[in-house]
Design a protein around this motif. Structure first.
Motif, PDB file in Angstrom:
ATOM      1  N   GLU A  73       0.829  -1.202   0.000  1.00 50.33           N
ATOM      2  CA  GLU A  73       0.000   0.000   0.000  1.00 50.33           C
ATOM      3  C   GLU A  73       0.868   1.260   0.000  1.00 50.33           C
ATOM      4  OE1 GLU A  73      -2.341  -3.390   1.076  1.00 50.33           O
ATOM      5  OE2 GLU A  73      -0.477  -2.627   1.962  1.00 50.33           O
ATOM      6  N   GLU A  74       1.952   1.230   0.774  1.00 46.98           N
ATOM      7  CA  GLU A  74       2.868   2.366   0.823  1.00 46.98           C
ATOM      8  C   GLU A  74       3.569   2.551  -0.520  1.00 46.98           C
ATOM      9  OE1 GLU A  74       6.655   3.909   3.561  1.00 46.98           O
ATOM     10  OE2 GLU A  74       5.658   2.001   3.995  1.00 46.98           O
ATOM     11  N   LYS A  75       3.984   1.427  -1.104  1.00 45.61           N
ATOM     12  CA  LYS A  75       4.620   1.469  -2.421  1.00 45.61           C
ATOM     13  C   LYS A  75       3.674   2.061  -3.469  1.00 45.61           C
ATOM     14  CE  LYS A  75       6.418  -2.400  -3.949  1.00 45.61           C
ATOM     15  NZ  LYS A  75       6.498  -3.771  -4.535  1.00 45.61           N
ATOM     16  N   HIS A  76       2.449   1.612  -3.472  1.00 50.60           N
ATOM     17  CA  HIS A  76       1.516   2.052  -4.498  1.00 50.60           C
ATOM     18  C   HIS A  76       1.151   3.526  -4.322  1.00 50.60           C
ATOM     19  CE1 HIS A  76      -1.137   1.490  -7.842  1.00 50.60           C
ATOM     20  NE2 HIS A  76      -2.189   1.899  -7.151  1.00 50.60           N
ATOM     21  N   GLU A  77       1.013   3.965  -3.094  1.00 50.69           N
ATOM     22  CA  GLU A  77       0.712   5.370  -2.859  1.00 50.69           C
ATOM     23  C   GLU A  77       1.880   6.244  -3.301  1.00 50.69           C
ATOM     24  OE1 GLU A  77      -0.861   8.916  -2.217  1.00 50.69           O
ATOM     25  OE2 GLU A  77      -1.929   7.002  -2.320  1.00 50.69           O
ATOM     26  N   PHE A  78       3.106   5.776  -3.083  1.00 47.68           N
ATOM     27  CA  PHE A  78       4.294   6.490  -3.575  1.00 47.68           C
ATOM     28  C   PHE A  78       4.213   6.652  -5.088  1.00 47.68           C
ATOM     29  CE2 PHE A  78       8.504   6.343  -5.496  1.00 47.68           C
ATOM     30  CZ  PHE A  78       9.227   7.272  -4.761  1.00 47.68           C
ATOM     31  N   ASN A  79       3.915   5.573  -5.800  1.00 51.77           N
ATOM     32  CA  ASN A  79       3.845   5.628  -7.261  1.00 51.77           C
ATOM     33  C   ASN A  79       2.700   6.514  -7.752  1.00 51.77           C
ATOM     34  OD1 ASN A  79       6.097   4.037  -7.979  1.00 51.77           O
ATOM     35  ND2 ASN A  79       4.963   2.161  -7.507  1.00 51.77           N
ATOM     36  N   ARG A  80       1.542   6.393  -7.138  1.00 49.96           N
ATOM     37  CA  ARG A  80       0.414   7.229  -7.565  1.00 49.96           C
ATOM     38  C   ARG A  80       0.713   8.712  -7.357  1.00 49.96           C
ATOM     39  NH1 ARG A  80      -5.807   5.883  -6.867  1.00 49.96           N
ATOM     40  NH2 ARG A  80      -5.751   7.585  -8.385  1.00 49.96           N
ATOM     41  N   LYS A  81       1.379   9.030  -6.242  1.00 48.11           N
ATOM     42  CA  LYS A  81       1.626  10.434  -5.933  1.00 48.11           C
ATOM     43  C   LYS A  81       2.590  11.074  -6.926  1.00 48.11           C
ATOM     44  CE  LYS A  81       3.083  13.579  -2.247  1.00 48.11           C
ATOM     45  NZ  LYS A  81       3.558  13.684  -0.844  1.00 48.11           N
ATOM     46  N   TRP A  82       3.718  10.413  -7.203  1.00 45.24           N
ATOM     47  CA  TRP A  82       4.674  11.070  -8.107  1.00 45.24           C
ATOM     48  C   TRP A  82       4.160  11.068  -9.547  1.00 45.24           C
ATOM     49  CZ3 TRP A  82       7.034   9.303 -12.424  1.00 45.24           C
ATOM     50  CH2 TRP A  82       7.231   7.943 -12.596  1.00 45.24           C
ATOM     51  N   ILE A  83       3.416  10.022  -9.937  1.00 46.89           N
ATOM     52  CA  ILE A  83       2.848   9.990 -11.290  1.00 46.89           C
ATOM     53  C   ILE A  83       1.780  11.075 -11.446  1.00 46.89           C
ATOM     54  CG2 ILE A  83       1.377   8.608 -12.814  1.00 46.89           C
ATOM     55  CD1 ILE A  83       3.043   6.154 -11.909  1.00 46.89           C
ATOM     56  N   ARG A  84       0.990  11.310 -10.409  1.00 47.66           N
ATOM     57  CA  ARG A  84      -0.020  12.376 -10.441  1.00 47.66           C
ATOM     58  C   ARG A  84       0.643  13.738 -10.618  1.00 47.66           C
ATOM     59  NH1 ARG A  84      -1.933  11.990  -5.305  1.00 47.66           N
ATOM     60  NH2 ARG A  84      -2.929  10.042  -5.951  1.00 47.66           N
ATOM     61  N   LEU A  85       1.729  13.970  -9.882  1.00 47.47           N
ATOM     62  CA  LEU A  85       2.450  15.239  -9.989  1.00 47.47           C
ATOM     63  C   LEU A  85       3.143  15.366 -11.345  1.00 47.47           C
ATOM     64  CD1 LEU A  85       4.011  15.358  -6.408  1.00 47.47           C
ATOM     65  CD2 LEU A  85       2.186  16.828  -7.287  1.00 47.47           C
ATOM     66  N   ALA A  86       3.671  14.251 -11.853  1.00 47.71           N
ATOM     67  CA  ALA A  86       4.325  14.270 -13.162  1.00 47.71           C
ATOM     68  C   ALA A  86       3.335  14.622 -14.261  1.00 47.71           C
ATOM     69  CB  ALA A  86       4.961  12.908 -13.436  1.00 47.71           C
ATOM     70  N   LYS A  87       2.118  14.147 -14.148  1.00 49.01           N
ATOM     71  CA  LYS A  87       1.103  14.444 -15.147  1.00 49.01           C
ATOM     72  C   LYS A  87       0.831  15.943 -15.229  1.00 49.01           C
ATOM     73  CE  LYS A  87      -3.465  13.034 -16.774  1.00 49.01           C
ATOM     74  NZ  LYS A  87      -4.687  12.221 -16.513  1.00 49.01           N
TER      75      LYS A  87
END
Length: 258
Positions: A73-87
């Motif tokens: 869950e921590e890993k996935h939230e990390f990925n969602r957060k930086w991908i959201r900001l990258a978008k």
């Protein structure tokens, strides 16, 4: 626009800038829709106290605290957060490339879809000289996955189809790319544990960008992306929170043409 508002570059020249910063903080401050293409090699989170082989020696797989995480869950939230900001910083017709292994790439793929991206390709990078599997209890790990995605399903992304076909002997280039691991001559200024070879980034850049486009690497490590950008006449922004890696990146950018 090779800058990030509120952040002083650790190193800057005419076509490149390196920032010693937390990726999340830097992405939040960047000007919206200013980046043509993103290449990201985020933490794979495979530092689990196991062993591997490097240079014929048994070594730990642990890369550092930046490569450790407690739960999925921590890993996935990390990925969602930086991908959201990258978008947010990607131009409307821009694309993103993300490299990973089985330890992280499935979370990355789901996160891309959850954030509205349209995945274009699943590139398999097949390594011709992978380290052996010391446990002899499963197949040797010899590939990495690189996902290529556009900002949304309606985006008109750039693909240099003709050049890719020319580079492949007049045939359509397939989604399996084969080549060596990073050579020792690309590590003369120091080593990064997950350093990518220049030829791999050159192919990515040639396939999806045009000269003078601006390319962002939010986990730049040893700045292989930046070196390839210099060699191919592109602009580059690199971000990393490790000063040793930023110093290594600086040396590589200074000596990129040697």
């Amino acid at each position: 626009m090779i800058y990030i508002p509120g952040f002083k570059p650790y190193y800057k020249d005419d076509d490149s800038a390196l920032f010693l910063a937390d990726t999340f903080d830097a992405l939040e401050k960047m000007i919206p829709e200013c980046i043509d293409v993103i290449f990201a090699d985020p933490p794979y989170f495979l530092s689990n106290d196991g062993i591997s082989c490097s240079g014929g020696k048994v070594v730990s797989v642990n890369k550092g605290n930046w490569d450790k995480i407690s739960t999925f869950e921590e890993k996935h939230e990390f990925n969602r957060k930086w991908i959201r900001l990258a978008k947010k910083v990607l131009k409307p017709n821009g694309t993103i490339w993300i490299s990973g292994t089985l330890h992280n790439i499935y979370s990355v793929g789901v996160a891309l879809e959850q954030e509205g991206f349209k995945i274009l390709n699943n590139i398999t990078w097949q390594k011709t000289n992978p380290p052996p599997n010391l446990s002899c209890r499963y197949f040797t790990h010899s590939t990495e996955t690189i996902l290529w995605a556009k900002k949304n399903k309606n985006a008109k992304h750039f693909f240099n189809y003709d050049l890719m076909k020319e580079m492949n002997g007049g045939k359509q280039m397939k989604d399996v790319w084969t080549g060596n691991l990073t050579s020792s001559k690309e590590k003369i200024f120091g080593k990064h544990p997950t350093q990518k070879p220049i030829y791999l980034l050159e192919k990515i850049i040639l396939a999806s960008t045009q000269e003078r486009n601006l390319i962002l690497d939010p986990f730049c490590g040893s700045a292989t992306t930046g070196v390839a950008c210099k060699l191919l006449n592109r602009y580059f922004i690199g971000i990393d929170n490790n000063e040793d890696f930023i110093k290594l990146s600086q040396e590589r950018l200074i000596h990129a043409y040697e």
